[in-house]
Design a protein around this motif. Structure first.
Motif, PDB file in Angstrom:
ATOM      1  N   ARG A  92       0.848  -1.189   0.000  1.00 15.61           N
ATOM      2  CA  ARG A  92       0.000   0.000   0.000  1.00 15.61           C
ATOM      3  C   ARG A  92       0.880   1.234   0.000  1.00 15.61           C
ATOM      4  NH1 ARG A  92      -1.979   3.488   3.751  1.00 15.61           N
ATOM      5  NH2 ARG A  92      -1.012   2.331   5.474  1.00 15.61           N
ATOM      6  N   SER A  95       0.981  -2.781   6.026  1.00 15.88           N
ATOM      7  CA  SER A  95      -0.252  -3.236   5.368  1.00 15.88           C
ATOM      8  C   SER A  95      -0.028  -3.293   3.856  1.00 15.88           C
ATOM      9  CB  SER A  95      -1.416  -2.302   5.710  1.00 15.88           C
ATOM     10  OG  SER A  95      -1.164  -0.982   5.250  1.00 15.88           O
ATOM     11  N   ARG A  96      -0.955  -3.931   3.180  1.00 17.97           N
ATOM     12  CA  ARG A  96      -0.847  -4.085   1.730  1.00 17.97           C
ATOM     13  C   ARG A  96      -2.253  -4.130   1.143  1.00 17.97           C
ATOM     14  NH1 ARG A  96       0.979 -10.495   1.563  1.00 17.97           N
ATOM     15  NH2 ARG A  96      -1.063 -11.373   2.087  1.00 17.97           N
ATOM     16  N   TYR A  97      -2.335  -3.981  -0.184  1.00 17.39           N
ATOM     17  CA  TYR A  97      -3.626  -4.174  -0.847  1.00 17.39           C
ATOM     18  C   TYR A  97      -3.939  -5.663  -0.855  1.00 17.39           C
ATOM     19  CZ  TYR A  97      -2.626   0.568  -2.399  1.00 17.39           C
ATOM     20  OH  TYR A  97      -2.316   1.891  -2.423  1.00 17.39           O
ATOM     21  N   ARG A  98      -5.225  -5.978  -0.775  1.00 16.53           N
ATOM     22  CA  ARG A  98      -5.619  -7.387  -0.690  1.00 16.53           C
ATOM     23  C   ARG A  98      -5.080  -8.165  -1.874  1.00 16.53           C
ATOM     24  NH1 ARG A  98     -11.668  -8.901   0.728  1.00 16.53           N
ATOM     25  NH2 ARG A  98     -10.797 -10.787  -0.250  1.00 16.53           N
ATOM     26  N   GLN A 154      -9.253  -2.488  -1.387  1.00 13.05           N
ATOM     27  CA  GLN A 154      -9.288  -3.031  -0.039  1.00 13.05           C
ATOM     28  C   GLN A 154      -7.874  -3.366   0.441  1.00 13.05           C
ATOM     29  OE1 GLN A 154     -12.299  -6.135  -1.175  1.00 13.05           O
ATOM     30  NE2 GLN A 154     -13.242  -5.516   0.766  1.00 13.05           N
ATOM     31  N   GLN A 155      -7.672  -3.236   1.765  1.00 12.97           N
ATOM     32  CA  GLN A 155      -6.346  -3.458   2.344  1.00 12.97           C
ATOM     33  C   GLN A 155      -6.397  -4.607   3.344  1.00 12.97           C
ATOM     34  OE1 GLN A 155      -5.113   0.253   4.086  1.00 12.97           O
ATOM     35  NE2 GLN A 155      -5.782   1.445   2.296  1.00 12.97           N
ATOM     36  N   GLU A 156      -5.225  -5.124   3.690  1.00 10.65           N
ATOM     37  CA  GLU A 156      -5.095  -6.181   4.687  1.00 10.65           C
ATOM     38  C   GLU A 156      -3.710  -6.076   5.328  1.00 10.65           C
ATOM     39  OE1 GLU A 156      -5.337 -10.002   2.856  1.00 10.65           O
ATOM     40  OE2 GLU A 156      -3.662  -9.645   1.495  1.00 10.65           O
ATOM     41  N   PRO A 157      -3.567  -6.587   6.549  1.00  9.20           N
ATOM     42  CA  PRO A 157      -2.228  -6.578   7.170  1.00  9.20           C
ATOM     43  C   PRO A 157      -1.300  -7.542   6.447  1.00  9.20           C
ATOM     44  CG  PRO A 157      -3.765  -7.836   8.502  1.00  9.20           C
ATOM     45  CD  PRO A 157      -4.590  -7.167   7.429  1.00  9.20           C
ATOM     46  N   CYS A 158      -0.017  -7.458   6.789  1.00  8.48           N
ATOM     47  CA  CYS A 158       0.984  -8.324   6.149  1.00  8.48           C
ATOM     48  C   CYS A 158       0.926  -9.707   6.787  1.00  8.48           C
ATOM     49  CB  CYS A 158       2.368  -7.710   6.288  1.00  8.48           C
ATOM     50  SG  CYS A 158       2.510  -6.086   5.515  1.00  8.48           S
ATOM     51  N   VAL A 159      -0.077 -10.467   6.400  1.00  9.31           N
ATOM     52  CA  VAL A 159      -0.335 -11.759   7.042  1.00  9.31           C
ATOM     53  C   VAL A 159       0.765 -12.785   6.742  1.00  9.31           C
ATOM     54  CG1 VAL A 159      -2.830 -11.446   7.134  1.00  9.31           C
ATOM     55  CG2 VAL A 159      -1.771 -12.409   5.074  1.00  9.31           C
TER      56      VAL A 159
END
Length: 563
Positions: free
Chosen positions: A21, A35-38, A61-66
């Protein structure tokens, strides 16, 4: 510092491929580290043939660095941060780890000081060495951050406690010039040498577990010294263990090839020590006015010194982008400070040493806002003068505190002051954060605190070239402002006001006024009762080393009374 290695993640594997992101930090567009984009959405858009310019990134949409993070290894190979991923949502654990360590130091300083006064300097010294070494080593096997931070607490518990116990043990065992040498160059240079060695060792051991092992295991090598280092003879006397103290002194006499007297402790009164001076606690530091005033003043001094020392130390990272070099420079400046303290304590009064160091530290920091940005070298110089002064003052405070308080309270008092100093070290990072509101606010705050503490130090009793107090009653006789300036009877000779050489104000009356907090200007000196100099006289040796006058005590032309 180097085990924690405050690091930021470079990003997840996806981020390194350009999918991170995008955000704006300090007016500069850069990829987010947290975080990053999904991933499924980005892959779907890529499959449809969309280019980055065809998509409104703010709507994705975004998501953490899983998938985790990758870390830079330019400086550190591994740290506690990289081991337990103390970044992004868990970044608060980085400073909290240091806070837990400082809490351990606070608890150890506060309680182990009292335990040392109760059970002896030597047992506490060696026990805390073992605690620090073992728990530092056990941290290597931590399987979680929670386990690591619990072990960190116990590491802090033994850290400063063994330093204080060793300091007091040396202060009570050694005498005269040797004691000053131990308290300044002995302790101070040992600390500074270890400080200088730390960045050198860390430079070659860039893995945190190797570094932990290197700094912990050598501590265990000191444990066999139990059979060579004696207990404090002053503490033994305070507990009524006269035979042990005498045996220790006779052994020391034999080692130094000096004949011990038939009765070593001729003026020892067992009742004074064993009945009146047992089972003291930290509350005894606040029961009488003169002990309370000294305790409060010294606590404030220690807090200020610690806040200034850690505040300037933490800020030295700005001297150079290399943390190893910055730490090394910050450590090296303490070496000349130790030599300065040694010569100062050898020839100057403790009050002058304390006040001078604190004023120098305060003035150097208060001058920083006046330095133009083009004179960066001058700012660095003033900051290093501040570090020099705070390092010197820290050394002075240890010696001064040990000399002010009696044997039965010495370790308790030093422990309390050391515990208060931990509050100052905890305040230091928050004081540095004040730079967000005004760049020079931290040095202004620390400088003001230093000058204010120097003023408070003027009211401490002087201990220069005076024996260590053994009991609380001995400390009651320490000279306060009232006592020191007004014991001698004032008289007028040839139109000049000077102190009498043949009489003084009654000592018990002056001590009572001093205990009540009376200042010289609050008392009508002409109404005070007088007495002759029953304790004898001191004679000037500027011309004669000894004469018939000094030998038999006749003629008072060159005498000044003892107080």
């Amino acid at each position: 510092m180097f085990s924690a290695g405050l690091q930021q993640p470079e990003g997840s594997p996806v981020q390194t491929q350009g999918r991170g992101r995008v955000g704006v930090v300090n007016s500069v567009e850069e990829r987010s580290r947290c975080s990053r984009y999904r991933l499924d959405v980005v892959m779907n858009l890529s499959a449809q043939g969309f280019a980055p310019g065809d998509v409104n990134l703010t709507e994705l949409q975004q998501e953490p660095c899983v998938d985790g993070w990758s870390y830079s290894k330019d400086i550190y190979q591994s740290t506690v941060v990289t081991e337990f991923d103390l970044v992004c949502k868990d970044q608060w654990k980085q400073p909290f780890t240091s806070t837990v360590y400082l809490i351990g130091i606070f608890v150890g300083s506060f309680f182990l000081g009292q335990i040392s006064d109760r059970f002896g300097r030597k047992p506490v010294f060696f026990t805390t060495i073992a605690v620090q070494a073992l728990f530092t080593f056990f941290q290597i096997f931590s399987t979680s951050w929670e386990m690591f931070v619990i072990l960190m607490f116990f590491t802090g518990l033994g850290n400063v406690a063994n330093y204080v116990a060793a300091y007091i043990l040396g202060a009570e065992t050694l005498l005269g010039k040797i004691r000053v040498l131990f308290l300044t160059l002995g302790v101070g240079m040992s600390f500074s040498t270890g400080y200088v060695m730390l960045p050198l060792i860390a430079y070659f051991l860039r893995d945190w577990k190797s570094l932990q092992m290197a700094v912990s295991l050598p501590g265990l090598l000191y444990l066999p010294l139990w059979w060579f280092i004696p207990e404090s003879p002053r503490w033994l006397l305070s507990q009524g263990r006269v035979e042990e103290a005498e045996a220790m002194m006779r052994k020391a006499s034999d080692m130094n090839k000096v004949k011990a007297p038939a009765v070593v402790f001729e003026n020892y009164n067992a009742e004074d020590y064993t009945k009146q001076e047992k089972h003291h606690t930290v509350l005894d530091l606040f029961k009488t006015s003169n002990i309370r005033n000294a305790s409060v003043t010294l606590c404030l001094l220690w807090l200020t010194v610690s806040a200034g020392y850690y505040g300037v130390s933490l800020n030295t990272s700005k001297l150079t982008p290399d943390p190893y070099l910055g730490c090394f420079l910050s450590a090296v400046v303490e070496i000349p400070a130790n030599f300065c303290v040694f010569f100062s304590l050898k020839y100057m009064s403790r009050r002058i040493c304390t006040v001078s160091a604190m004023v120098l530290a305060g003035v150097s920091l208060l001058l920083l806002p006046a330095v133009p940005p083009s004179l960066q070298w001058l700012s660095v110089t003033l900051e290093m003068i501040g570090k020099f002064s705070f390092a010197a003052s820290a050394n002075i405070q240890f010696a001064y505190t040990a000399e002010i308080f009696p044997t039965v309270l010495r370790n308790t008092a030093t422990g309390l002051c050391s515990a208060t100093a931990r509050l100052g070290s905890c305040l230091a990072p928050f004081i540095l954060q004040l730079s967000l509101y005004f760049t020079f606010l931290p040095p202004v705050v620390l400088g003001t605190m230093s000058v204010g503490s120097a003023i408070g130090a003027l009211f401490l009793p002087e201990t220069f070239r005076r024996p260590l107090p053994e009991t609380i009653e001995d400390m009651q006789q320490c000279k306060s402002v009232m006592h020191e300036t007004e014991v001698s009877l004032l008289q007028v000779e040839n139109g000049v006001e000077e102190r009498s050489r043949c009489s003084r104000y009654r000592l018990d009356v002056v001590m009572n006024l001093s205990a009540q907090g009376s200042a010289p200007g609050d008392v009508n000196l002409t109404e005070l009762q007088q007495e002759p100099c029953v304790d004898g006289w001191r004679y000037s040796k500027d011309i004669y080393q000894s004469t018939v006058v000094t030998e038999v005590g006749v003629g008072l032309g060159y005498a000044s009374h003892k107080t």
